[in-house]
Design an enzyme around this catalytic site. Structure first.
Site, PDB file in Angstrom:
ATOM      1  N   LYS A  60      39.691  18.565 141.710  1.00 17.22           N
ATOM      2  CA  LYS A  60      38.887  17.588 140.967  1.00 17.22           C
ATOM      3  C   LYS A  60      39.736  16.940 139.873  1.00 17.22           C
ATOM      4  CE  LYS A  60      37.185  21.360 138.055  1.00 17.22           C
ATOM      5  NZ  LYS A  60      36.136  22.364 137.911  1.00 17.22           N
ATOM      6  N   ARG A 158      24.552  25.545 133.699  1.00 16.54           N
ATOM      7  CA  ARG A 158      24.983  24.174 134.010  1.00 16.54           C
ATOM      8  C   ARG A 158      24.219  23.691 135.236  1.00 16.54           C
ATOM      9  NH1 ARG A 158      31.385  23.129 134.380  1.00 16.54           N
ATOM     10  NH2 ARG A 158      31.157  24.278 136.331  1.00 16.54           N
ATOM     11  N   HIS A 187      28.951  30.747 139.011  1.00 17.06           N
ATOM     12  CA  HIS A 187      30.107  30.348 138.186  1.00 17.06           C
ATOM     13  C   HIS A 187      30.045  31.103 136.861  1.00 17.06           C
ATOM     14  CE1 HIS A 187      33.457  27.765 137.198  1.00 17.06           C
ATOM     15  NE2 HIS A 187      32.861  27.256 136.134  1.00 17.06           N
ATOM     16  N   ARG A 243      37.735  30.471 143.784  1.00 19.11           N
ATOM     17  CA  ARG A 243      37.869  29.040 143.487  1.00 19.11           C
ATOM     18  C   ARG A 243      38.829  28.789 142.319  1.00 19.11           C
ATOM     19  NH1 ARG A 243      32.160  29.594 143.205  1.00 19.11           N
ATOM     20  NH2 ARG A 243      32.336  28.994 141.003  1.00 19.11           N
ATOM     21  N   TYR A 287      52.581   3.380 111.851  1.00 14.55           N
ATOM     22  CA  TYR A 287      51.349   2.963 111.177  1.00 14.55           C
ATOM     23  C   TYR A 287      50.974   3.934 110.057  1.00 14.55           C
ATOM     24  CZ  TYR A 287      50.321  -0.265 115.041  1.00 14.55           C
ATOM     25  OH  TYR A 287      50.356  -1.267 115.951  1.00 14.55           O
ATOM     26  N   CYS A 340      51.423   5.777 118.409  1.00 18.10           N
ATOM     27  CA  CYS A 340      50.779   4.478 118.629  1.00 18.10           C
ATOM     28  C   CYS A 340      50.181   4.453 120.035  1.00 18.10           C
ATOM     29  CB  CYS A 340      51.788   3.345 118.488  1.00 18.10           C
ATOM     30  SG  CYS A 340      52.820   3.425 117.017  1.00 18.10           S
ATOM     31  N   ASP A 342      51.239   2.842 122.668  1.00 18.23           N
ATOM     32  CA  ASP A 342      52.217   2.795 123.754  1.00 18.23           C
ATOM     33  C   ASP A 342      53.578   3.394 123.396  1.00 18.23           C
ATOM     34  OD1 ASP A 342      50.299   0.971 125.076  1.00 18.23           O
ATOM     35  OD2 ASP A 342      50.950  -0.369 123.461  1.00 18.23           O
TER      36      ASP A 342
HETATM   37  C1  LIG Z   1      36.605  23.602 137.995  1.00 17.96           C
HETATM   38  C2  LIG Z   1      35.874  24.688 138.682  1.00 17.96           C
HETATM   39  C3  LIG Z   1      36.551  25.834 139.116  1.00 17.96           C
HETATM   40  C4  LIG Z   1      37.995  26.120 138.770  1.00 17.96           C
HETATM   41  O1  LIG Z   1      38.038  26.651 137.448  1.00 17.96           O
HETATM   42  P1  LIG Z   1      39.412  27.086 136.753  1.00 17.96           P
HETATM   43  O2  LIG Z   1      38.970  27.666 135.454  1.00 17.96           O
HETATM   44  O3  LIG Z   1      40.218  25.855 136.577  1.00 17.96           O
HETATM   45  O4  LIG Z   1      40.060  28.073 137.648  1.00 17.96           O
HETATM   46  C5  LIG Z   1      35.829  26.735 139.891  1.00 17.96           C
HETATM   47  N1  LIG Z   1      34.519  26.535 140.171  1.00 17.96           N
HETATM   48  C6  LIG Z   1      33.842  25.466 139.727  1.00 17.96           C
HETATM   49  C7  LIG Z   1      32.408  25.314 140.070  1.00 17.96           C
HETATM   50  C8  LIG Z   1      34.488  24.505 138.966  1.00 17.96           C
HETATM   51  O5  LIG Z   1      33.806  23.448 138.521  1.00 17.96           O
END
Ligand SMILES: *Cc1c(COP(=O)(O)O)cnc(C)c1O
Length: 399
Positions: A60, A158, A187, A243, A287, A340, A342
């Site tokens: 992602k 979430r 999660h 994951r 700046y 800045c 750039d």
């Molecule tokens: C981004 C994400 C992960 C990966 O998490 P990390 O902390 O980067 O390993 C796993 N599961 C879900 C649902 C996520 O959104």
């Protein structure tokens, strides 16, 4: 050695660079050998259980800034079976790049995205019967079935259904002929913390819900929960699939975990000096005139700014690694004054021989220079954000 000679240049599809007409001195070099190294470290670590869990690599946010299609290809070569994205467009981008592996959609889609979700053969998380029906009717319109993953909220707050509702939502999915239940997931919000007890509690609740789904005669498919924090610190959560995200890119999710896996930063954010000048004591830089030279010194200009994703809050705080070609050595130099949009300046010191076109590293794997962890600590954030910030204006170069 010029960096152009040291790396094989290939650019991610869809980048802005053709419109700028050329490469830039500023680039994010993606060290694919470090990416492979991290993926192998993870695989070896996961092989401690038998059978080892499958791996769904998070790509992602343009693979945390590294380039999603390029990272996805390497991840699949190194044994990942699934990929994870946050939006339908990110998933469609992988399909457009010819990637065929299963792609999990970690976020929820809006109504107008559902046809593309089905068209791109994404496997969405879902958490309630309403959304399940919306996905199913899009599937019917497109004329395809969709594999879905039921997300159970065990404490992240979430997306996810309550554990006590998991069977009902699984049943709703089972009753929709356009959907198949391919997985059940949760999660963890604190799997990267030193205290493992919240993760233990969450996983116990998750296991109970999965057992209840099975007891209702519904096959849960692939059971998965662990992010990088849990992969590293809580092997009891590995289940059928894990994951990982940040660990693939070479960083720990937090500084609370024991560094048991050797990980190597994948991204090297670098540029080259565009201008060097000598200034007298008292000269002010950038700046706001916040920097005043204490002595005669040499100031270099670096063609990178906050529009490239180098945070303005690093003004007067961060250091860069200067690869001084005339001196044949590398050393750190502090940012002089404000970043800045750039450009920004560094104070090379009076004796530096660094000159135009010498390389500077803003963060990366070189142990002599800063890495994203050092940068995130200066800003009070996490390494994830530091690599995600690198904007589209910065070409990704795969080395
Ligand atoms: C981004 C994400 C992960 C990966 O998490 P990390 O902390 O980067 O390993 C796993 N599961 C879900 C649902 C996520 O959104």
């Amino acid at each position: 050695m010029s960096p152009a000679a040291s790396v094989k240049v290939s650019l991610a599809a869809g980048q802005l660079w053709p419109y700028y007409g050329c490469m830039r001195a500023t680039r994010a070099v993606i060290h694919l050998e470090n990416l492979r190294f991290n993926l192998r470290q993870l695989r070896e670590h996961l092989a401690r259980t038998s059978p080892a869990p499958a791996m769904c690599v998070a790509v992602k946010a343009n693979a945390y800034g590294h380039g999603s299609a390029e990272v996805a290809r390497v991840a699949l070569e190194e044994g990942a079976t699934h990929l994870g994205v946050a939006t339908v467009a990110e998933g469609a981008e992988l399909r457009a790049a010819g990637i065929e592996a299963p792609v999990l959609l970690y976020g929820l889609a809006a109504d107008e995205e559902l046809a593309d979700l089905v068209g791109a053969r994404l496997s969405p998380f879902l958490a309630d019967a309403d959304y399940a029906r919306a996905v199913a009717s899009a599937a019917q319109r497109v004329g395809r079935t969709v594999g879905v993953h039921l997300k159970i909220d065990t404490g992240m707050g979430r997306i996810g259904c309550r554990p006590q509702d998991a069977v009902a939502v699984a049943q709703a999915v089972a009753d929709l002929p356009q959907l198949s239940l391919d997985g059940v997931a949760t999660h963890f919000p604190v799997a990267d913390a030193a205290d493992e007890s919240p993760t233990l509690d969450q996983y116990a609740r998750f296991e109970e819900s999965v057992a209840a789904i099975r007891a209702a005669g519904i096959a849960p498919g692939t059971v998965h929960a662990a992010n990088s924090g849990a992969i590293i610190g809580s092997p009891f959560t590995w289940a059928d699939m894990v994951r990982p995200g940040i660990s693939v890119y070479g960083y720990y999710p937090s500084d609370e975990q024991t560094r048991t896996l050797a990980l190597k930063p994948v991204m090297e954010f670098q540029s080259r000096i565009s201008f060097v000048k000598q200034v007298d004591a008292g000269a002010t830089i950038s700046y706001g005139m916040t920097y005043r030279a204490k002595r005669t010194t040499r100031i270099a200009t670096i063609p990178v700014g906050y529009a490239d994703g180098y945070n303005r809050l690093l003004s007067g705080r961060a250091e860069v690694l200067v690869r001084d070609s005339a001196a044949g050595r590398s050393y750190r130099a502090p940012i002089a004054g404000r970043v800045c949009m750039d450009q920004f300046m560094i104070d090379l010191g009076p004796d530096s021989r660094a000159r135009r076109e010498d390389e500077v590293v803003l963060f990366g794997p070189d142990p002599a220079g800063p890495n994203a962890e050092e940068i995130c600590e200066l800003l009070g954030t996490i390494p994830y954000e530091v690599t995600c910030w690198i904007s589209r204006r910065v070409p990704r170069v795969y080395a």
